[in-house]
Design a protein around this motif. Structure first.
Motif, PDB file in Angstrom:
ATOM      1  N   THR A   1       0.776  -1.057   0.233  1.00 49.47           N
ATOM      2  CA  THR A   1       0.115  -0.263  -0.710  1.00 49.47           C
ATOM      3  C   THR A   1       0.585   1.535  -0.090  1.00 49.47           C
ATOM      4  O   THR A   1       0.861   2.142  -0.779  1.00 49.47           O
TER       5      THR A   1
ATOM      6  N   GLN B   1       2.125   1.803  -3.365  1.00 46.46           N
ATOM      7  CA  GLN B   1       1.370   2.091  -4.321  1.00 46.46           C
ATOM      8  C   GLN B   1       1.185   3.807  -4.426  1.00 46.46           C
ATOM      9  O   GLN B   1       0.808   4.615  -4.920  1.00 46.46           O
ATOM     10  N   GLN B   2       1.214   4.193  -2.893  1.00 46.84           N
ATOM     11  CA  GLN B   2       1.012   5.676  -2.225  1.00 46.84           C
ATOM     12  C   GLN B   2       2.368   6.434  -2.816  1.00 46.84           C
ATOM     13  O   GLN B   2       1.630   7.322  -3.675  1.00 46.84           O
TER      14      GLN B   2
ATOM     15  N   GLU C   1       3.924   5.579  -5.337  1.00 54.56           N
ATOM     16  CA  GLU C   1       3.770   6.056  -7.040  1.00 54.56           C
ATOM     17  C   GLU C   1       2.471   6.440  -8.223  1.00 54.56           C
ATOM     18  O   GLU C   1       2.514   7.175  -8.020  1.00 54.56           O
ATOM     19  N   GLN C   2       1.092   6.693  -7.273  1.00 60.43           N
ATOM     20  CA  GLN C   2       0.642   7.926  -7.047  1.00 60.43           C
ATOM     21  C   GLN C   2       1.190   9.043  -7.182  1.00 60.43           C
ATOM     22  O   GLN C   2       1.065   9.852  -8.369  1.00 60.43           O
ATOM     23  N   LEU C   3       1.708   9.551  -6.251  1.00 66.27           N
ATOM     24  CA  LEU C   3       2.438  10.184  -5.696  1.00 66.27           C
ATOM     25  C   LEU C   3       3.082  11.065  -7.392  1.00 66.27           C
ATOM     26  O   LEU C   3       3.102  12.083  -7.456  1.00 66.27           O
ATOM     27  N   TYR C   4       3.686  10.047  -7.426  1.00 61.18           N
ATOM     28  CA  TYR C   4       5.182  10.207  -8.656  1.00 61.18           C
ATOM     29  C   TYR C   4       3.656  10.079  -9.951  1.00 61.18           C
ATOM     30  O   TYR C   4       4.581  11.615 -10.358  1.00 61.18           O
ATOM     31  N   LEU C   5       3.250   9.611 -10.169  1.00 61.13           N
ATOM     32  CA  LEU C   5       2.375  10.079 -11.223  1.00 61.13           C
ATOM     33  C   LEU C   5       1.607  11.096 -10.992  1.00 61.13           C
ATOM     34  O   LEU C   5       1.625  11.853 -12.127  1.00 61.13           O
ATOM     35  N   GLU C   6       0.879  11.226 -10.292  1.00 59.49           N
ATOM     36  CA  GLU C   6      -0.227  12.952  -9.484  1.00 59.49           C
ATOM     37  C   GLU C   6       1.087  13.554 -10.154  1.00 59.49           C
ATOM     38  O   GLU C   6       0.916  14.865 -10.727  1.00 59.49           O
TER      39      GLU C   6
ATOM     40  N   LEU D   1       9.665   6.299  -9.548  1.00 57.27           N
ATOM     41  CA  LEU D   1       8.186   5.687  -9.898  1.00 57.27           C
ATOM     42  C   LEU D   1       8.856   4.165 -10.705  1.00 57.27           C
ATOM     43  O   LEU D   1       7.932   2.935 -10.152  1.00 57.27           O
TER      44      LEU D   1
ATOM     45  N   ARG E   1       8.476   0.741  -8.730  1.00 62.27           N
ATOM     46  CA  ARG E   1       7.432  -0.266  -9.619  1.00 62.27           C
ATOM     47  C   ARG E   1       8.012  -1.361  -8.747  1.00 62.27           C
ATOM     48  O   ARG E   1       7.593  -2.339  -8.910  1.00 62.27           O
TER      49      ARG E   1
END
Lengths: 770, 213
Positions: A453, A456-457, A459-464, A730, A734
């Protein structure tokens, strides 16, 4: 008979009264018509009246002409005349007043006007003093003209020597010359205390020292380190008040060498920077400049690996009491002013406290970094435990603190700190790294599911952030730079995502420099626009003056100058003859007025009649009566003779003067008519200014375009770098996720297997991956 | 960009020292070295490999920046020169020495009089007025001389009247005035209105000084 005598007396008294009026009015040019009225031998009225008209109109025309022709002459004439009229003390006082005009603009915050005033004083009044050179150099630094400042400072020393020699010749004491006299004008203290009121003379030696220090600073600024070393080498001794400034410059000029040649410091300052301090020195407090000297020393020690000494010094900087630093007028002058500081009246006390605290914070951070470098994580952790929350270095300190905490197994602290960093600095590289470090720690300490988790958070931060960055790049291309980087633009001050990216991009000194260049170019463009308007207005004024001049010349062409001069000459000759005759023969009848001349004519006629009838009748009685009347008339005329002679002489002078004026005006008018055909100096200067304005405008446009392109490129590079970093992070996140999933699947297949050792190695991998 | 550099560029920090820039430039280079050793993100081999290339790029950038800075300085100096030339041209055109009269204001100390405004009359005509800001008042108190009026006058006798409005040491509103007769000749006339503290009477007096050119 009685009535005749009465009337004669009356005429006499009237004439006398008129003569008195005449005498009073002689002082004025406007009395000329009155003169012609009163004096029998006066000139024809039209001649005098024409003279007056000519005089007025030509004067008007010449006034314009003089403006043109004498503008250049005035500069030297004023200086020459003043040189003759004024004593050396008065000249020095006058120069000082001119200098103080520039000083007013400086204190008002208008540095351009101050610089203009210095140049104006020099050009118009030849007020070329040593102090004005130093002041000019300071102003040049204030507005970012570093190369020019270097040149000005280099010539300062020569001017100082010349001036000292000049003053010596003039017999002036050093205190009386404006070159060396710094009175209370230059006090930076607003309190009206005794020290402020007292005159504080800056000696020539001190001015030279200031110049050398500032010159070396400029040379360091421009990267001319060897030249700076040479300049500093010229200083063999200096007072304690300049010690800190000198030591810092010396450190920078010889960086990273530690043992550098140093001047002899007169006073107690030299012992202040020793590594081992005594309590007495500590109690007195240090200036911010002393702290900079010590910080530089500590950095030099760190570079050569002398950590023990560096630690002592940094601990000292951290703990010392920093006193309020009083900067001198010259130090303030040579400080480059930012746009914000120009608009502000004074540095607030709050800023000074902030600055002092920032120095201590920096020492503390440096100390912690040094401990980390030596793998003394516990020491670093202890050092950063009490780091101030509102320090400007809080982000770096937080990261270092979290890292140290992790190293000394303070996991709860490090988790909290890394989480805080991630949330508080989502645009910062430290924030991004914190997300991965946090995930790795969770993986090490908690379950794999929680670790997944966490990854994943991250990863989400980097994508944003990647999406946000793409939006930022798109937006920035659509906007104009001038509006983006406007100080008033909310984009640079707001806390939204776009402005945060922009603020981050501007942390690159080169980009910031380009943006500052662009801002300055925009301001220069505005200034040029104003100057163009002024130039257009000057052009219009010159044109109007030319038209007026042409009109007057046209009018003057209709004035018969030659005839006027001829008539005036004739009148002058007549008057001269009359006066010389009267003086030679003492003949008062020459000056008889109209009534008196009538009487004289009648007497002559009576004589003729008596002569005609003589012998026919007894004329003795008539002859006696006539002789009495004639005698009375002669007596009257003789009484008034000196007065009338004086009046005529005065009139002759006036006529001569008018003749001179008319002749001069004829010549000047001829000159004016000729110069009218040519371009006047004002026009030439205006045209030169126009050409220069156009040229500078073109240069600004070119530089603006080039700078905008550079900024665009640098922002693109910045975005690419950020994207690359984010992509890398990222990718790492991953990979880690994949590893966690793999471990989870392995655990599913082998339920009893422990994941802890693998998690520990995963944390190491993560750190290396970063 | 590393964390320490970020700390230094934080806008909250307002270094006012003259030594800020040189100090920072040297400091940063040293800090970067220290930071590389402690920051995990730099602890890979790429850093060393890229360091040489970065140095070359930095040298190129520095020279490019230096050229731009030099060009900008050149433009700035041209603009200042133009400004000065136009200023002198304007003055020569509008106020030739034969008719020019200039009035200046100066303040010596200013303990007994806090200057607020000044009004000028020449031959009973209002010619100038000036309302001072705090900064302008302080500029005068620090020794600056302000040119408050410049105009043209015919040769001959004239009268200057100046009325200063302000507050005394207790903050009460107060006015000071002065009348001065002067003769305008063919040369520029420069008159300085000096607002001087009089320690014996605890009040400020206005004196007029005609500058000798």
């Amino acid at each position: 008979m009685g009535s005749m005598i009465n009337s004669l007396t009356l005429v006499g008294s009237l004439t006398l009264a008129r003569s008195l009026t005449l005498a009073r009015s002689l002082t004025s040019v406007s009395s000329l018509p009155l003169l012609s009225k009163n004096l029998k031998s006066a000139l024809p009225r039209f001649v005098v009246a024409s003279c007056l008209i000519v005089s007025c109109s030509v004067n008007a025309a010449l006034a314009i002409n003089e403006q043109t022709n004498t503008a250049q002459i005035e500069k030297s004439a004023i200086a020459e005349e003043s040189a003759v009229a004024a004593t050396p003390e008065q000249q020095a006082s006058f120069r000082n007043k001119l200098y103080r005009q520039a000083l007013y603009y400086y204190f008002e915050g208008d540095y351009n006007a101050a610089l203009r005033q210095v140049a104006f004083n020099r050009q118009r009044f030849e007020a070329d003093t040593a102090k004005s050179h130093l002041f000019e150099a300071g102003l040049q630094v204030s507005i970012g003209l570093h190369h020019q400042a270097t040149e000005t400072l280099a010539t300062f020393e020569q001017v100082l020597i010349e001036q000292q020699a000049k003053d010596k010749l003039a017999g002036l004491s050093p205190q009386s010359t404006d070159s060396t006299n710094d009175n209370n004008n230059e006090s930076t203290n607003d309190n009206h205390n005794e020290s402020n009121n007292a005159k504080s003379n800056t000696s020539a030696a001190e001015l030279k020292l200031i110049a050398l220090l500032q010159l070396s600073e400029q040379q360091i600024e421009q990267g001319k380190v060897t030249a700076a070393q040479r300049t500093l080498g010229k200083i063999d001794k200096l007072p304690a008040s300049y010690a800190e400034q000198y030591l810092i410059l010396n450190q920078l000029a010889h960086w990273p060498a530690i043992n550098t040649p140093s001047a002899n410091i007169i006073g107690e300052a030299s012992s202040k920077f020793a590594v081992n301090l005594d309590d007495e020195t500590e109690a007195t407090g240090y200036s911010s400049l002393s702290a900079y000297v010590m910080l530089n020393q500590a950095l030099q020690m760190i570079e050569v690996g002398d950590f023990k000494e560096a630690e002592l010094l940094l601990t000292r900087v951290k703990n010392i009491r920093l006193a309020h630093t009083e900067t001198s007028f010259w130090q303030d002058l040579f400080t480059e002013k930012s746009l914000q500081s120009v608009n502000r009246d004074e540095d607030s006390a709050n800023d000074k406290v902030l600055q002092q605290q920032a120095i201590k914070d920096y020492a503390q951070l440096l100390l912690a970094q040094m401990y980390v470098k030596q793998a003394q994580y516990q020491a670093a952790f202890d050092q950063l435990k009490d780091f101030p929350q509102h320090s400007p270095y809080i982000e770096s300190a937080l990261f270092l603190f979290a890292f140290s905490a992790q190293q000394v197994n303070q996991y709860s602290t490090s988790t909290a700190l890394l989480d805080l960093l991630t949330r508080q600095y989502p645009h910062s590289q430290l924030g991004w790294q914190s997300a991965l470090l946090l995930s790795a720690q969770i993986k090490q300490q908690n379950t794999l599911a929680e670790s997944l988790t966490s990854y994943q958070q991250a990863e989400q931060l980097y994508l944003e952030q990647l999406a946000d960055l793409a939006r930022f790049q798109k937006d920035i291309k659509q906007l104009k730079f001038a509006t983006i980087f406007d100080k008033q633009n909310p984009l640079t001050t707001q806390n939204d995502s776009q402005s945060l990216w922009l603020q981050k991009a501007l942390q690159n000194p080169e980009l910031k420099n380009d943006v500052d260049t662009l801002t300055e170019l925009t301001l220069l463009k505005q200034n040029l626009l104003e100057q163009q308007q002024k130039n257009a207005w000057i052009k219009e004024t010159i044109e109007l003056n030319k038209q007026r001049q042409a009109r007057i010349i046209q009018q003057q062409k209709q004035t018969p100058y030659a005839e006027l001069i001829q008539q005036l000459t004739l009148q002058q000759q007549q008057l001269s003859i009359t006066i010389s005759e009267a003086e030679l023969q003492q003949n008062a009848r020459v000056f008889a007025n109209e009534a008196e001349q009538d009487w004289l004519n009648r007497v002559n006629q009576s004589h003729q009649i008596i002569a005609a009838v003589n012998g026919q009748r007894n004329t003795e009685d008539y002859q006696q009566r006539l002789a009495r009347v004639e005698a009375v008339l002669d007596w009257k005329l003789q009484q008034q003779f000196p007065q009338r002679l004086w009046q005529h002489k005065k009139l002759l002078k006036e006529v001569e003067q008018q003749l001179i004026i008319a002749t001069k005006q004829q010549k000047r008018f001829a000159l004016l008519a000729n110069t009218q055909q040519q371009t006047n100096p004002f026009e030439q200067r205006q045209v030169q200014a126009e050409v220069a304005l156009t040229k500078v405008t073109e240069n600004i446009a070119q530089l603006t375009t080039a700078t905008e392109q550079k900024i665009q490129q640098k922002i693109t590079v910045f975005v690419t770098q950020q994207q690359s970093q984010l992509q890398q992070l990222l990718l790492t996140s991953r990979h880690e996720m994949a590893a966690v999933l793999e471990q989870m699947s392995q655990m599913d297949s082998v339920p009893m297997a422990s994941s802890a050792p693998k998690a520990a190695s995963s944390l190491v991998n993560t750190k290396e991956g970063l | 960009m590393n964390q320490v550099e970020h700390g230094f560029t934080n806008p909250q920090l307002m270094f006012k020292s003259v030594f800020f820039k040189p100090f920072i430039s040297k400091l940063l280079s040293a800090i970067t070295l220290c930071t590389m050793l402690i920051n995990p993100s730099y602890a890979n081999d790429d850093v060393d490999a890229n360091l040489g290339a970065n140095v070359d790029a930095n040298v190129k950038n520095l020279s490019a920046n230096s050229a731009v800075a030099s060009e900008l300085e050149d433009i700035k100096s041209q603009v200042i020169k133009l400004n000065r030339d136009l200023f002198i041209l304007e003055e020569d055109l509008l106020f030739p020495a034969s008719t020019q009269v200039a009035v200046f204001v100066s303040v010596d100390v200013g303990r007994f009089f806090t200057l607020d405004s000044v009004e000028l009359k020449i031959n009973s005509d209002n010619v100038a007025g000036f309302l001072y800001t705090e900064r302008q008042r302080r500029a005068l108190e620090k020794g600056g001389i302000q040119k408050v009026y410049m105009g043209n006058l015919k040769t001959g006798q004239h009268q200057l009247t100046a009325i200063f409005t302000g507050a005394d040491a207790e903050g009460r509103p107060v006015q000071r005035a002065v009348n001065h007769e002067f003769e305008k000749s063919d040369e520029t006339v420069m008159l300085e209105l000096k607002l001087e503290d009089n320690a014996s009477s605890y009040r400020a007096d206005v004196k007029v000084e005609e500058w000798v050119l």
